[in-house]
Design an enzyme around this catalytic site. Structure first.
Site, short mmCIF file in Angstrom:
data_model
loop_
_atom_site.label_atom_id
_atom_site.label_comp_id
_atom_site.label_asym_id
_atom_site.label_seq_id
_atom_site.Cartn_x
_atom_site.Cartn_y
_atom_site.Cartn_z
N GLU A 213 0.79 -1.23 0.00
CA GLU A 213 0.00 0.00 0.00
C GLU A 213 0.82 1.28 0.00
O GLU A 213 0.38 2.31 -0.50
CB GLU A 213 -0.94 0.00 1.22
CG GLU A 213 -1.95 -1.13 1.24
CD GLU A 213 -2.97 -1.01 0.12
OE1 GLU A 213 -3.14 0.09 -0.41
OE2 GLU A 213 -3.59 -2.03 -0.23
N SER B 205 -51.45 -10.77 -17.21
CA SER B 205 -52.50 -9.76 -17.36
C SER B 205 -52.32 -8.55 -16.46
O SER B 205 -53.05 -7.57 -16.61
CB SER B 205 -53.86 -10.41 -17.07
OG SER B 205 -54.20 -11.32 -18.09
#
Length: 729
Positions: free
Chosen positions: A133, A415
């Site tokens: 890092e 529907s």
């Protein structure tokens, strides 16, 4: 009198000529240089050197101004930086989701963190984190200009070994402690404050203390924060007992805990990340090339414990809110937040009581589901704002963050889409009244030999649009879409938040793919009179520095108030005794809705009238609730809803809506001025005021309830069909 041998020079102060006596002989002038000319000549002035000097001086001045301005701006930003304390640096970096009352319903960390002291962290782990890092961690004072330039070059060349930017470990700690990781918040001001606070942290804490803060704060996945807790949770060992490959894996996980999860079936990303850490350690000088090669040979899953029991225990309380949380996390991500890397407080619209009601009715005995693996998805929202107040992703959950059935949009709505795709556009664009005549006769698909029929194989000839909608007849819907036109139908349904890949036509009239979230949004617009609100979950986000980001609901009128009112009035007839959705009846409640069934093609080999998908979406003026039921593998033998269980969604709706409306006003919808009532056949019908419309050359019919109707729905050719109604009271 001056001597004839006098010579003159320019007086620089007076611009006059001074005379000198002949006793001072003049200097012999130098012969002119030959500029490529043998005969000589006057020397040309060098203007280029003059301009270069001027440009340099101007750039120097501008540079000084820019630096001074930058310093002044930095000081201004630094003065506005939030306070950073030891308690913030040491606190657990866990994002939380809260309900509409501010109650915590979900936290990133589900496992209690065990804080590691500096002495408990192995030197090898510290070296692996620093090597990966922030390689110059022990040389800078919180901000590293060399790292910034180096990271830019390395990323450009694609050789950064995992370094994604110029932020130091100290800056990352500051960001995790007091700032948001939202991409929208990565401003110049925020970067300046981050750098200033990093330098303050470096001044007040040792390097080892900073590393300790960082390694206790990072999120490691699976609800675990901190590397010490991860060591115990993943390996069942303290940090100092872990081998090099295991330490390297832990060091690399914080960058993306989800992608680098070693428990994934495909854990190749986790292995690649671990190996990158090992290579970084070699470059840093923490280990030898031989040590790295030996560690790379070790499987990334080496030593990992089975988390099944632990996960089940941690997730038991999360099942109730699982689907809703999934949607919140998705929305947070779309807003630019990374909940795995910042301690966010995410406030939502969730009503915990309604959420519990959804869960209890799906997992209890109030609704008679035909099998343990019959699934359900449901979305409940406030139609006035689009705020989702409850959402259920499934029932009998074995895992969390799995399939959210409430948001699946690859199942036909049957529907339930007829009001949205057929009759709504007919009112909106063609001004059809509720009593407009439609044909219920045999229908052949254009350009094809196949025909579409109703569930009973019978036809009712000429009926009103109201009857066609409430009884969910197929052939009138097909003919209505034909008259409306695919372009208008697509325009109407798209405006209601339901995308279509192509202009609807043919069997689309009786079913297109949709989700309960989408139907909740669409029907919500009908309930509120025509304004569409995209379903949303988050009301505000508070970042670690105390900044509040509010997210208001914004709506857009997409359909006329006359269309919304007339659709609602017709759909009231769906929720009546002996009607299509009789199971949804709540005595005395003003409500409307539409059901939908999707059946199988005869070639599927399922029993007669077997149902693939069953829907019901209903609403009051306070809530809209859309419900789907079905199976994850609907084409497998036995994975169908029997005809006798077709009303599962309306049963579920009735239980939840009855509870939800206990303390809500039971108000009816008011007729807008653009609508005119007209009594036909003892039924109050409605038409758009002062608008012309065509009856298609058909004779008008009265809205008289048909006799001998069966109060049920079915689906032939992949969509819902019929039912009956007593009309509108």
């Amino acid at each position: 009198m001056a001597n004839e041998n006098q010579w003159s020079r320019v007086n620089r102060n007076s611009n006059t000529y001074d005379s000198y006596p002949a006793t001072e002989p003049p200097k012999t002038p130098r012969p002119p240089k030959k500029n490529g000319n043998e005969s000589g000549g006057p020397r040309k002035p060098k203007k280029k050197r003059h301009w270069f000097l001027m440009i340099f001086l101007w750039l120097l001045v501008l540079g000084i101004i820019a630096v001074m301005s930058g310093v002044a701006l930095f000081i201004t930003y630094a003065n506005d930086a939030p306070n950073i304390t030891e308690s913030k640096l040491a606190s657990e970096n866990s994002s939380a989701i809260l309900d509409d009352q501010g109650k915590n319903i979900w936290s990133l960390s589900t496992v209690e963190r065990d804080y590691a002291t500096t002495n408990e962290i192995p030197k090898m782990l510290k070296q692996s984190v620093v090597a990966t890092e922030d390689r110059r961690f022990y040389k800078h004072n919180g901000v590293d200009p060399i790292r910034i330039m180096g990271a830019a070059v390395a990323n450009f060349r694609g050789s950064s070994l995992g370094m994604q930017g110029g932020s130091t470990l100290t800056q990352q700690l500051v960001k995790l402690s007091v700032f948001s990781t939202s991409t929208a918040d990565q401003t110049v001001e925020r970067k300046a404050q981050e750098a200033w606070l990093a330098m303050r942290v470096e001044k007040n804490f040792t390097k080892d203390e900073i590393l300790t803060f960082y390694m206790n704060k990072v999120y490691m996945g699976h609800g675990v924060s901190g590397m010490k807790t991860a060591a115990t949770y993943f390996y069942g060992k303290p940090l100092k007992e872990l081998a090099l490959p295991q330490l390297a894996l832990l060091a690399g996980m914080p960058q993306s805990p989800t992608n680098y999860d070693p428990y994934l079936k495909d854990n190749s990303a986790a292995k690649k990340r671990r190996d990158t850490v090992l290579q970084s350690m070699v470059k840093y000088g923490a280990i030898t090339e031989n040590q790295a090669n030996q560690a790379i040979k070790v499987p990334v899953s080496d030593g990992l414990q089975d988390l099944t029991a632990k996960t089940q225990l941690a997730n038991n309380n999360r099942k109730v809110v699982d689907g809703y949380v999934q949607s919140v996390l998705s929305e947070a991500n779309s807003l630019g937040y990374d909940v795995t890397k910042s301690g966010l407080k995410i406030y939502t619209s969730m009503d915990s009581n309604l959420q519990q009601s959804l869960y209890d009715n799906a997992n209890g005995n109030t609704v008679n589901f035909p099998a343990e693996d019959t699934q359900i998805g449901a979305t409940m929202a406030d139609p006035k704002t689009g705020r989702v107040v409850a959402q259920l992703g499934g029932r009998n959950l074995n895992i969390l963050q799995g399939t959210n059935h409430a948001k699946l949009s690859n199942r036909s709505g049957g529907s339930s889409v007829k009001p949205l795709l057929d009759y709504g556009p007919a009112i909106e664009y063609l001004n059809w009244p509720t009593y407009r005549t439609v044909e219920d006769k045999k229908y052949t698909l254009p350009g094809m030999n196949s025909t579409i029929s109703n569930w009973d194989g019978k036809y009712m000839n000429n009926i009103t649009m109201r009857s066609a909608l409430t009884q969910s007849r197929n052939t009138p819907a097909l003919r209505t879409l034909e008259e409306v036109g695919g372009t208008n139908a697509a325009k109407f349904v798209n405006s209601l938040g339901i995308p279509t890949s192509e202009v609807p036509g043919g069997t689309a009239a009786i079913g297109i793919d949709v989700s309960t979230e989408q139907e909740a949004g669409a029907y919500g617009a009908i309930s509120n009179g025509g304004t569409y609100y995209k379903p949303t979950y988050i009301t505000k986000v508070v970042t670690p520095d105390g900044t509040t980001h509010n997210y208001s609901a914004t709506g857009k009128r997409v359909i006329k108030s006359s269309t919304a009112f007339m659709l609602t009035d017709m759909m009231k007839g769906v929720i009546k005794p002996n009607a299509t959705a009789a199971e949804a009846v709540i005595p005395g409640l003003h409500q409307a809705g539409k059901s939908g069934l999707v059946g199988y093609d005869p070639s599927a080999g399922q029993p007669d009238r077997a149902i693939m998908d069953s829907w019901f979406t209903g609403y009051t003026k306070s809530y809209v609730l859309s419900v789907w039921t079905g199976y994850d593998q609907p084409n497998e033998p036995g994975k169908y809803i029997p005809w006798t269980s077709q009303d599962l969604p309306s049963q579920f709706y009735q239980k939840v809506m009855s509870y939800a409306m206990q303390n809500k006003p039971n108000t009816d919808w008011e007729k807008p001025d653009t609508v005119t009532p007209k009594v036909r056949g003892n039924i109050v019908e409605y038409e758009v005021k002062d608008e012309k419309w065509s009856n298609g050359g058909l004779p008008l019919v009265n809205s008289i309830p048909q006799s001998g109707e069966t109060p049920a729905e079915a689906n032939i050719s992949g969509s819902a069909a019929v039912g009956s109604t007593t009309g509108n009271n």
